[in-house]
Design an enzyme around this catalytic site. Structure first.
Site, short mmCIF file in Angstrom:
data_model
loop_
_atom_site.label_atom_id
_atom_site.label_comp_id
_atom_site.label_asym_id
_atom_site.label_seq_id
_atom_site.Cartn_x
_atom_site.Cartn_y
_atom_site.Cartn_z
CE LYS A 205 -3.45 2.17 2.99
NZ LYS A 205 -4.36 1.96 4.13
CD GLU A 211 9.47 -6.04 7.17
OE1 GLU A 211 9.24 -4.90 6.70
OE2 GLU A 211 9.20 -6.36 8.33
N GLY A 266 -4.82 -2.14 5.51
CA GLY A 266 -4.06 -3.29 5.00
C GLY A 266 -4.74 -4.63 5.28
NE ARG A 267 -6.13 -4.36 11.56
CZ ARG A 267 -5.49 -3.19 11.66
NH1 ARG A 267 -4.39 -2.97 10.96
NH2 ARG A 267 -5.95 -2.24 12.45
CD GLU A 352 -1.51 -5.02 12.20
OE1 GLU A 352 -0.30 -5.28 12.32
OE2 GLU A 352 -2.07 -4.94 11.09
CG HIS A 383 -4.07 -36.41 16.43
ND1 HIS A 383 -4.11 -37.73 16.80
CD2 HIS A 383 -5.17 -36.19 15.66
CE1 HIS A 383 -5.17 -38.31 16.27
NE2 HIS A 383 -5.83 -37.39 15.57
CE LYS A 503 6.05 -1.01 10.32
NZ LYS A 503 5.16 -0.20 9.51
C1 G6Q Z 1 -2.39 -4.06 8.21
C2 G6Q Z 1 -1.16 -3.39 8.52
C3 G6Q Z 1 0.09 -4.06 7.99
C4 G6Q Z 1 0.42 -3.72 6.56
C5 G6Q Z 1 1.85 -4.16 6.26
C6 G6Q Z 1 2.25 -3.92 4.84
O1 G6Q Z 1 -3.48 -3.62 8.47
O2 G6Q Z 1 -1.27 -2.08 8.14
O3 G6Q Z 1 0.06 -5.45 8.15
O4 G6Q Z 1 -0.48 -4.30 5.69
O5 G6Q Z 1 2.72 -3.49 7.12
O6 G6Q Z 1 2.14 -2.59 4.51
P1 G6Q Z 1 2.29 -2.12 3.03
O7 G6Q Z 1 1.16 -2.69 2.24
O8 G6Q Z 1 2.21 -0.62 3.06
O9 G6Q Z 1 3.60 -2.61 2.52
#
Ligand code: G6Q
Length: 541
Positions: A205, A211, A266-267, A352, A383, A503
């Site tokens: 996003k 990463e 994001g989530r 989150e 199990h 971070k």
């Molecule tokens: C979700 C968070 C988080 C996010 C990641 C990736 O709600 O905001 O998990 O999706 O940190 O972020 P980017 O899509 O910006 O790389």
């Protein structure tokens, strides 16, 4: 003033003292209507919540609590696009991502539904080109491998859904997900692959996530190592992002950027272009069927009365255990192997969103908020950790999810799977008494060990089959459950400030590690010792 100062909370506390003493076995014996009363069907998705430690009064009081928290107004505000994500100054409109083309949802005077459908159409065109073999790589070969590079919300949704809908996938396409900054993730994903048949979807996003950018740069280097010419990047990289400037700076063709919007968290972004890898895998028709399932549940949540509202009921039951029975965790246990990543997906979704100790006024909360969410596909978990569910000292409320039809109806597997599914909730609820064991002639010394006290609550969700539509219903169900709980706990469910500190510390520490000298690092003695140890034992690059 917190919700716990209200009338409903006080009444619930008094009511809890009474209900805590009740046994599910007795409640079932006393009320022949119980299973019927405490169940609900919504477009083929069936919820049986009779095996919960509740009476009819419990539900009435919990609904009263939801009304005291002004849940109906909160639901309207979210769907209407009000900027309810106040700490980030944003609307929360993931429901618009699955709204039908004919609808209109305005944000700051602009209709977002038409924007959503324009992107969906672009995604469909691209997906079909890849699936049909029309999208050609730099050397003129069709794509065989699609690798999504993203993390968190830009990874967990599409990877979970690709697994969930694997039977709907185009099997000659190898879809993979790389998320971890640990290079082993990337190295294993590309093992044995030809770069000229590989397409990367860089999904971020913000397009600033370390990463993801690190993996994307490694992917570009890997590609150019094989294909040499820099022009190859345009044929082998597409991006999903709201940050077009950064995407272009990376070298991705602006034609190949699939946009989305800051009002999608994001989530909560699977239905946006973040779902591109899924659409490539299962095709646009199946993707749209999934969106219809989401939308059906959105409409149910928006319009059904609270006492007949599936997400609201699940949320209130969660609050009942979390805040009154002091349960610390909540298990999600799908009895469908294709849903094996579903618990991990909602581990993020829930933890989150509601793992917060500060309320909307900025004060510390005075009640427990989000539970620890975990789980695994059955029957494997049986199990492993079910011992604790049945005989441990902790109360673990759990959701069981199962389907009447298997995608792989081989021999008697499915009846065996479902026999376990039914047996577990029964065992958890009703246990096995020491008297029953004694009657069976079990050795006296073993009776306590073999006794199951029962009275352990579960919800059961069932549908005919795990289709794209049902997957959409299920995901939206949990999304709205989380929303409802956030409203009642009065926390901001759509931000995630708690991930920031680690971070930024990592950025500083990384600089020290790069310099090879940790002596100037502003870290505590324990961390300094660990960094020294790392520096003296790591191999130089
Ligand atoms: C979700 C968070 C988080 C996010 C990641 C990736 O709600 O905001 O998990 O999706 O940190 O972020 P980017 O899509 O910006 O790389």
């Amino acid at each position: 003033m917190g919700i716990e100062t209200g009338v409903a909370w006080r009444e619930l506390r008094a009511h809890f003292e009474h209900v805590a003493e009740l046994q599910l076995s007795q409640m079932f014996a006393d009320d022949p209507q119980r299973a019927e009363v405490f169940s609900l069907e919504e477009q083929g998705l069936f919820l049986d919540y009779a095996k919960n430690r509740i009476t009819r009064e419990s539900i009435d009081l919990l609904i009263k609590l939801a009304n005291e928290a002004e849940l109906p107004a909160a639901i309207s505000d979210m769907f209407a696009g009000k900027k309810i994500n106040k700490t980030e100054g944003r609307a929360v409109l993931h429901t618009a991502l699955r709204a039908p083309k004919s609808s209109r949802i305005e944000l700051d005077g602009v209709d977002v539904v038409s924007q959503v459908h324009a992107v969906l159409d672009n995604m469909a065109e691209f997906s079909e080109a890849v699936r049909s073999g029309q999208w050609l790589g730099f050397t003129g070969k069709p794509v065989r491998n699609v690798i999504n590079i993203g993390i968190g919300g830009s990874d967990l949704g599409p990877s979970m859904a690709c697994e969930a809908l694997r039977t709907y996938s185009q099997r000659n396409l190898n879809i993979q997900f790389v998320s971890n900054v640990d290079a082993s993730d990337f190295a294993e994903a590309v093992q044995g692959l030809n770069a000229d048949e590989t397409l990367f979807i860089v999904c971020s996003k913000t397009f600033t996530t370390d990463e993801t950018l690190t993996n994307a740069r490694t992917a570009r280097a890997w590609l150019l190592d094989q294909l040499v010419d820099g022009d190859a990047v345009a044929k082998h990289f597409v991006a999903v992002s709201t940050n077009t400037d950064e995407v272009q700076a990376f070298g991705i063709d602006p034609q190949n950027i699939f946009g989305f919007w800051d009002w999608v968290g994001g989530r909560y972004s699977l239905c946006s272009s973040v779902g591109l890898a899924l659409m490539v895998s299962v095709g646009s028709t199946n993707f749209r069927a999934m969106l219809s399932g989401f939308h059906a549940m959105d409409e149910h949540f928006r319009t059904a009365p609270l006492e007949k509202n599936m997400p609201v009921l699940l949320a209130l039951l969660g609050i009942w255990y979390n805040n009154f029975f002091a349960a610390e965790t909540h298990a999600i246990l799908p009895y469908d192997h294709y849903l094996k990543l579903f618990p991990a997906y909602f581990q993020q979704g829930d933890m989150e969103s509601n793992g917060k100790y500060i309320d909307k006024s900025g004060a510390a909360v005075t009640v427990q908020t989000g539970p620890i969410v975990w789980g695994q596909a059955g029957t494997n978990g049986q199990h492993a950790f079910y011992q604790l569910l049945h005989q441990g000292t902790k109360l673990v409320p759990a959701d069981f999810i199962g389907f009447a039809q298997s995608h792989n109806p081989i021999a008697d597997h499915h009846d065996k799977l479902m026999a376990n599914f039914f047996a577990q909730t029964q065992a958890l609820a009703f246990g096995k008494s020491s008297q029953a064991l004694a009657d069976e002639g079990v050795d006296e010394a073993l009776v306590p060990h073999k006794t199951f006290v029962g009275n352990r609550p579960t919800n059961t969700l069932m549908a005919e089959k795990l289709t794209p539509f049902v997957l959409g219903q299920l995901i939206a169900l949990y999304e709205h459950k989380i929303f409802t709980q956030g409203v009642i706990w009065n926390v901001f469910s759509f931000d995630q400030w708690g991930v920031e500190l680690g971070k930024s510390l990592a950025v500083e520490i990384f600089q020290q590690l790069e310099s090879g000298d940790a002596s100037k690092a502003k870290v505590d003695a324990s961390t300094a010792q660990l960094m020294d140890r790392y520096l003296s034992t790591r191999k130089s690059r």
